[in-house]
Design an enzyme around this catalytic site. Sequence first.
Site, PDB file in Angstrom:
ATOM      1  N   ASN A 107      38.864  47.668  44.323  1.00  0.00           N
ATOM      2  CA  ASN A 107      37.920  46.683  43.810  1.00  0.00           C
ATOM      3  C   ASN A 107      36.871  46.459  44.898  1.00  0.00           C
ATOM      4  OD1 ASN A 107      36.524  44.526  42.829  1.00  0.00           O
ATOM      5  ND2 ASN A 107      38.237  43.081  42.852  1.00  0.00           N
TER       6      ASN A 107
ATOM      7  N   GLY B  14      41.673  38.366  50.526  1.00  0.00           N
ATOM      8  CA  GLY B  14      40.592  38.270  51.513  1.00  0.00           C
ATOM      9  C   GLY B  14      40.928  37.364  52.680  1.00  0.00           C
TER      10      GLY B  14
HETATM   11  P1  13P Z   1      41.519  41.978  49.544  1.00  0.00           P
HETATM   12  O1  13P Z   1      42.263  43.285  49.617  1.00  0.00           O
HETATM   13  O2  13P Z   1      40.199  42.001  50.270  1.00  0.00           O
HETATM   14  O3  13P Z   1      42.402  40.813  49.950  1.00  0.00           O
HETATM   15  O4  13P Z   1      41.155  41.736  48.002  1.00  0.00           O
HETATM   16  C1  13P Z   1      42.163  41.823  47.049  1.00  0.00           C
HETATM   17  C2  13P Z   1      41.560  41.749  45.705  1.00  0.00           C
HETATM   18  O5  13P Z   1      41.085  40.712  45.273  1.00  0.00           O
HETATM   19  C3  13P Z   1      41.511  42.982  44.900  1.00  0.00           C
HETATM   20  O6  13P Z   1      41.118  42.728  43.597  1.00  0.00           O
END
Ligand code: 13P
Length: 242
Positions: free
Chosen positions: A8, A165
């Site tokens: 993503n 995140g």
């Molecule tokens: P991160 O891997 O940056 O934590 O994001 C996860 C996410 O929301 C994937 O859809």
Amino acid sequence: MGKIVAANWKMNLRRRSACELAAALKTDGRECWLFPGFPLIAPVADTLIGGKVKLGAQDVSPEQDGAFTGDVSAEMLEDAGCEMVLVGHSERRHIHGEDDALLLAKLKRAVEAGLKPLYCVGETLKQREGGKATEVVKSHLAILSEMGGADRACAVAYEPVWAIGTGETATPEQAGEMHAFIRSELTKQGLGQLPILYGGSVKPDNAHALMTQPHVDGVLVGGASLKLDSLRAIDDIAREIG
Ligand code: 13P
């Protein structure tokens, strides 16, 4: 099916960086799934022609064509080269206030147009600390039973909001426990075969521990999918596990 690696890209990359990444994955012969931002879909789709990488969008309008300024329809996405679409991502639920009624409409529209939804579920930290994690996830999953054609989804993703995140990852045990719960809920709906992906700060150094948990059929990667090295490393781990 082997373990699935889905990327993503959120609101990141530009035409050049996105196409370079896509071209490298195609040349590697990889089978991962990419979810670029809207303007990147068409050039990335062109880059991927002849390869095994699959393409999806990050959002879809609940409406068909018409006077919906700023929205992008399922038909447009399909026409641009998408097979799949994310629905229910926590950044849409929480930043944009998307509720169950809207998500259900998006799921229905996507399936009607022949797109396969990748439906995301997950609890916030407050909900987890309040002992409500499974209740919340169960309520997110409940709308699948109302949509009809949910067996045409490509996967469900468990993304604990507190791990997205943040650098904070669910422990493999926490992920495994919730994935087992999700499997049992899906099975009750006749959807036991849907792959269940884990998302939330997946990195090359935790991908193996997460993907070897029972019922973790792959990963949905945000930040670490923006760099070829880390995305390749995660995909290598997925191939190794098989
Ligand atoms: P991160 O891997 O940056 O934590 O994001 C996860 C996410 O929301 C994937 O859809």
